[in-house]
Write a protein that holds these residues in place. Structure first.
Motif, short mmCIF file in Angstrom:
data_model
loop_
_atom_site.label_atom_id
_atom_site.label_comp_id
_atom_site.label_asym_id
_atom_site.label_seq_id
_atom_site.Cartn_x
_atom_site.Cartn_y
_atom_site.Cartn_z
N CYS A 97 -3.80 -4.11 -9.41
CA CYS A 97 -3.37 -3.13 -10.78
C CYS A 97 -3.39 -1.65 -10.25
O CYS A 97 -2.56 -0.74 -10.47
N PHE A 98 -4.34 -1.30 -9.56
CA PHE A 98 -4.72 0.08 -9.02
C PHE A 98 -3.55 0.22 -7.96
O PHE A 98 -2.91 1.47 -8.11
N LEU A 99 -3.41 -0.49 -6.94
CA LEU A 99 -2.53 -0.28 -5.88
C LEU A 99 -1.15 -0.38 -6.24
O LEU A 99 -0.24 0.46 -5.44
N TRP A 100 -0.73 -1.02 -7.16
CA TRP A 100 0.56 -1.20 -7.51
C TRP A 100 1.30 0.19 -8.37
O TRP A 100 2.43 0.21 -8.28
N VAL A 101 0.27 1.02 -8.66
CA VAL A 101 0.65 2.31 -9.13
C VAL A 101 1.42 3.13 -8.46
O VAL A 101 2.62 3.54 -8.72
N PHE A 102 1.11 3.17 -7.01
CA PHE A 102 1.72 3.92 -6.25
C PHE A 102 3.19 3.58 -5.89
O PHE A 102 4.22 4.56 -6.06
N PRO A 103 3.68 2.18 -5.40
CA PRO A 103 5.06 1.83 -5.32
C PRO A 103 5.71 2.30 -6.77
O PRO A 103 7.04 2.58 -6.71
N VAL A 104 5.32 1.86 -7.84
CA VAL A 104 5.72 1.83 -9.15
C VAL A 104 6.15 3.30 -9.62
O VAL A 104 7.28 3.87 -9.98
N SER A 105 5.19 4.15 -9.14
CA SER A 105 5.15 5.59 -9.51
C SER A 105 6.39 6.11 -8.60
O SER A 105 7.11 7.23 -9.12
N PHE A 106 6.41 5.83 -7.30
CA PHE A 106 7.53 6.42 -6.57
C PHE A 106 8.98 5.86 -7.19
O PHE A 106 9.74 6.63 -7.13
N VAL A 107 8.90 4.53 -7.55
CA VAL A 107 10.21 4.03 -8.08
C VAL A 107 10.62 4.83 -9.34
O VAL A 107 11.73 5.23 -9.58
N ALA A 108 9.40 5.10 -10.07
CA ALA A 108 9.67 5.81 -11.32
C ALA A 108 10.25 7.34 -11.32
O ALA A 108 11.08 7.90 -12.20
N SER A 109 9.74 8.07 -10.14
CA SER A 109 10.47 9.33 -9.74
C SER A 109 11.60 9.40 -9.37
O SER A 109 12.45 10.33 -9.38
N LEU A 110 12.25 8.25 -9.16
CA LEU A 110 13.68 8.09 -8.63
C LEU A 110 14.86 8.10 -9.94
O LEU A 110 15.90 8.07 -9.74
N SER A 111 14.06 7.97 -11.16
CA SER A 111 14.86 7.94 -12.17
C SER A 111 15.78 8.97 -12.59
O SER A 111 16.88 9.00 -13.23
N GLU A 112 15.26 10.31 -12.14
CA GLU A 112 16.11 11.49 -12.48
C GLU A 112 16.85 12.21 -11.01
O GLU A 112 15.86 12.66 -10.20
N VAL A 113 18.08 11.97 -10.88
CA VAL A 113 18.79 12.60 -9.45
C VAL A 113 18.39 14.18 -9.57
O VAL A 113 18.11 14.72 -8.35
N ASP A 114 18.32 14.68 -10.61
CA ASP A 114 18.29 16.23 -10.55
C ASP A 114 16.78 16.67 -10.24
O ASP A 114 16.87 17.78 -9.17
N ASN A 115 15.89 16.14 -10.35
CA ASN A 115 14.65 16.49 -9.81
C ASN A 115 14.52 16.00 -8.30
O ASN A 115 13.83 16.58 -7.70
N LEU A 116 15.17 14.74 -7.93
CA LEU A 116 15.13 14.56 -6.60
C LEU A 116 15.76 15.59 -5.72
O LEU A 116 15.44 16.00 -4.55
N LYS A 117 16.80 16.29 -6.12
CA LYS A 117 17.56 17.37 -5.60
C LYS A 117 16.72 18.35 -5.38
O LYS A 117 16.71 19.01 -4.15
N ALA A 118 15.75 18.54 -6.50
CA ALA A 118 14.86 19.77 -6.25
C ALA A 118 13.81 19.51 -5.30
O ALA A 118 13.37 20.44 -4.49
N LEU A 119 13.49 18.30 -5.25
CA LEU A 119 12.23 17.99 -4.28
C LEU A 119 12.98 17.92 -2.88
O LEU A 119 12.08 17.91 -2.12
N MET A 120 14.11 17.55 -2.55
CA MET A 120 14.78 16.88 -1.47
C MET A 120 15.83 17.86 -1.25
O MET A 120 17.21 17.48 -1.89
#
Length: 849
Positions: A469-492
């Motif tokens: 449950c704890f370790l699964w947070v990291f891949p899910v959090s990363f996937v969740a961050s992909l939901s907004e393309v505009d934010n990805l543009k700012a970060l990348m």
């Protein structure tokens, strides 16, 4: 959506053309049901499948299938209540933003009709409070309604003539009852003699099980060899581990005979040991009875245990033992005052090597009060000495060692129901009785598992689950961050140039988020199933219940909370770093805006899975590959599973733990977002209807009732649903608090204690009533069945499978003299064959070790 539309259209077209694929239960005779007879053509089935009542689904498809459909219907009802709430939530939310607030900059159309468009501290937030009471109150009412139907259906299920309805599993049996006869007679002493049919103690059978599995594979190879000879008109051959070519039929036949003899010998020894235990038990019983008069123990009580008092009838003992030698011994005790008989059933260690099957000798001892007592002590001492010597000689890993778990089968529902509800021992966990599973669902290696070992395995499994449950947070959090393309543009920064050069890449990034979440969910199920298998479950039903709880809770935590909260923080990370005081305002606005990512996830997950499910693409592909690989010379071979590839004639099994876990996740999302973003209620109503159409069709026409769990998952699902309600209420309170609306959040708070009180009320009697059959119904059913029901379906059902078959031969074994002809043939060939067999056996045993 477009993929689902294509798959659904294809299904509508091909459905009538391939009845084996799309009307399995009506195509295979043994799975025929009355509700699968009518196929209804291309289109009419969509509404015709709703003609069948829940009781018909229960009768034809199983109780678990009917429960699943009712939970889907509950989802439809809750979504409909949410749509009712939206009639006033949408206008209030559209006009709830005052000029100058952050919500004024909300441009997304879905967000504008949600709570994110309402100003902080606005009285418009009271509308969400009212909506919360309406939807959570309705859910409580729907849950209460379910109890009435399920209780009746569950009791009907418990009345069915099934082995598990007449049998109990007994765990951690005390040492003195660890034999078939002792366990059976113990329960006979509690209930009526005729109420107990049989008892079966589990035994360690590791070697026997290995040999039985090896024999089964060998029989399949031999059957295939016969089929090759009949179909191709040549003698099949195979290579040994050293590359030597052997004729398959004589080699396999010789090896099969050897295995059959070994297995038969092991089973015979175990059967002889059971008979020996029976004679010893009844002899000791008679000895205790003969000494009970006037023989008072230190504590002032009679030496004869209450357990033995039920057997004061000499005729009953003779009936049970059925042995002339033992009867002579009992007659000697009764009629001879000068001498007494003592029966020794084991030979002295080191004096001779007589087999255990040889009749015991009757030793005459002069009658004496002192010798009378010494005889009992000597008997026990001889048995203990023999047991210790045998363990030193044979080792503790010998097949046949008894375990502290077993099964007791009754002849009446009343006795079984009483037995399950009784406490049989003052120590916790000792002599623990529970409902037995179906014989085919038993994990025999876990029956009789030591309590300490079982508890350690369970504890380790819980620790591993928490770590996952704890370790699964990291891949899910990363996937969740992909939901907004505009934010990805700012970060990348380089991503914007790539999107400008390839406009379609942006749409791909939008869709990859829900797809990756679906893949993570599938991977999570595989991992958690392995964890549950290590917990030491005795049956498939208990394993599935554990898997359901873990799947539901982890999916709610990972997919719901991590997706919502992690997505919010990742999306607004730069703004939070610049001004951390804005975190409250950002959460109050952004959490409701996450509804878009959840809608994308729900659409991709449900529509894609329903399209694949109804068209049975995975099953068809596996069946097609099966036609190309594996043995397929005869109908039996073509209808067999090979390396996990099953033909179309083998029924699919519905994955109920995942199905119920997904419903709980959907209901959690619906309960949370129906008050925050009313659009979710419309989406969920549509998706629950799609699920209803898909799975009503599959349950009626595809899935059989073979893996019916009898409602074992219902109680767990209801309890988790109530927990999900509390989670949704706390989430709503948090969102309203972040919107700085003290009145609205405080008014929602009473919902949580009210829900907890509802759960406490249900736990008092409602769950208990569904677990066992009431005595009134037991008595009515037993009276109805008396003299009219054949109880042969209960006999030997809970005998370990490895003990049931002494000799196994191929079904196409044409020449019974085949082996004898080979043995009388060429001696050189037979010697070569035996050498090759020994090499094969040595290689197989080495690989096993």
């Amino acid at each position: 959506g477009s993929i689902f539309a294509c798959l659904f259209t294809a299904y509508v077209v091909v459905r009538p053309w391939y009845p084996l694929v799309y009307n399995f239960t009506n195509s295979i005779r043994e799975y025929n049901t009355k509700i699968s007879v009518d196929h209804y053509g291309h289109i009419k089935w969509i509404w015709k499948i709703f003609r069948h009542s829940d009781d018909e689904l229960f009768e034809c498809c199983g109780l678990t299938a009917a429960i699943y459909i009712r939970f889907l219907r509950m989802g439809v009802k809750i979504a409909a209540v949410g749509i009712f709430n939206s009639l006033y939530l949408i206008p209030v939310n559209l006009t709830g933003c005052t000029e100058g607030d952050d919500c004024q900059f909300v441009t997304d159309r879905i967000a504008k009709i949600g709570l994110g468009n309402v100003s902080q501290g606005s009285y418009s937030l009271l509308a969400s409070t009212v909506a919360a009471y309406v939807i959570f109150g309705s859910t409580i009412y729907f849950i209460y309604q379910e109890f009435e139907w399920f209780t009746t259906a569950r009791h009907k299920f418990l009345c069915k003539p099934r082995p598990d309805n007449y049998t109990v599993f007994v765990a951690h049996i005390p040492k003195k009852y660890q034999s078939d006869i002792a366990l059976q007679e113990y329960f006979k002493s509690i209930f009526h003699q005729k109420d107990v049919l049989e008892a079966s103690i589990a035994r360690d059978l590791h070697h026997l099980q290995h040999k039985a599995a090896k024999r089964e594979k060998l029989v399949n190879d031999l059957e295939h060899a016969y089929n090759l000879r009949n179909a191709k008109s040549f003698e099949p051959t195979h290579l040994t581990a050293k590359g030597e070519k052997l004729q398959s039929i004589p080699t396999y036949s010789a090896e099969l005979e050897k295995l059959n003899n070994e297995i038969s010998d092991i089973i015979t020894k175990i059967e002889d040991k059971k008979e020996e235990d029976k004679r010893e038990f009844l002899e000791q019983l008679h000895l205790e009875q003969s000494h009970s008069d006037g023989d008072i123990g230190v504590d002032g009580s009679s030496r004869m245990n209450n357990f033995y008092q039920a057997f004061n009838s000499e005729s009953e003992m003779k009936k049970l033992v059925g042995d002339d030698t033992l009867e002579q011994s009992y007659q000697s005790h009764k009629n001879t005052e000068e001498q007494m008989g003592s029966l020794l059933t084991r030979s002295s260690v080191g004096e001779d090597t007589e087999t255990p099957n040889k009749k015991s000798k009757l030793l005459k001892i002069p009658d004496s009060a002192g010798l009378d007592k010494v005889s009992g002590v000597a008997l026990k001492g001889a048995k203990s000495a023999f047991t210790m010597a045998a363990s030193l000689i044979h080792g503790s890993d010998e097949d046949g060692k008894v375990r502290d778990g077993g099964f007791v089968t009754f002849t009446s529902l009343t006795a079984k129901a009483q037995c399950v509800q009784m406490i049989h021992h003052p120590e916790p966990f000792t002599f623990h009785v529970m409902d037995a599973p179906l014989p085919k669902d038993i994990f025999w290696d876990n029956v009789g598992l030591e309590h300490k070992k079982q508890q350690v395995q369970y504890l380790v499994a819980q620790v591993i689950t928490a770590a996952i449950c704890f370790l699964w947070v990291f891949p899910v959090s990363f996937v969740a961050s992909l939901s907004e393309v505009d934010n990805l543009k700012a970060l990348m920064p380089g991503l914007e140039n790539i999107i400008n050069d390839n406009p379609g890449f942006e749409q791909f990034l939008i869709q990859i988020n829900p797809l990756l979440l679906v893949l993570l969910k599938v991977l999570l199920q595989v991992v958690l199933r392995k964890v549950c298998e290590s917990e030491g479950h005795v049956s498939l039903s208990s394993l599935n219940a554990s898997l359901l709880a873990k799947l539901a809770l982890l999916m709610i935590i990972q997919i719901f909370f991590v997706q919502a909260i992690a997505g919010t923080f990742f999306a607004s990370l730069e703004e939070i770093l610049n001004d951390w005081t804005k975190v409250i305002a950002i959460l109050g606005t952004s959490v409701p805006e996450q509804v878009k990512s959840f809608i994308q996830y729900l659409l991709v997950n449900i529509l894609l899975s329903c399209g694949l499910e109804i068209l049975r693409i995975v099953t068809v592909v596996k069946a097609f590959i099966r036609t190309k690989v594996g043995p397929k010379l005869t109908e039996k071979e073509r209808n067999s599973v090979y390396m996990g590839l099953q033909p179309l004639t083998v029924p699919d099994e519905m994955d109920y733990p995942m199905a119920f876990a997904e419903i709980l996740l959907y209901l959690t999302i619906l309960l949370v977002y129906s008050c925050i973003a009313p659009i979710m209620s419309f989406v969920m109503l549509f998706l629950f209807m799609i699920l209803m159409v898909t799975y009503r069709n599959q349950i009626i026409y595809i899935y059989t009732s073979e893996n019916d769990l009898g409602g074992m998952l219902w109680e767990k699902t209801i309890k988790i649903l109530i927990f999900c309600m509390i989670v949704a209420q706390l989430t709503l309170i948090g969102v309203l608090s972040l919107k700085q609306s003290a009145i609205s959040s405080v008014l929602v708070v009473p919902l949580t204690p009210l829900t907890i009180l509802f759960a406490i009320y249900l736990s008092q009697q409602h769950f208990k009533v569904t677990q066992v059959l009431p005595s009134t119904l037991c008595k009515h059913e037993d009276t109805k069945n008396f003299g009219s029901i054949d109880l042969s379906f209960l006999k030997d059902q809970y005998m370990q499978p490895a003990l049931k078959t002494k000799e196994l031969l191929p079904s196409n074994f044409e020449d019974v003299g085949n082996l004898e002809d080979v043995e009388e043939g060429d001696e050189d060939f037979m010697e070569f064959t035996n050498d090759a067999i020994e090499e094969v056996i040595e290689v197989d045993e080495a690989s096993t070790l």
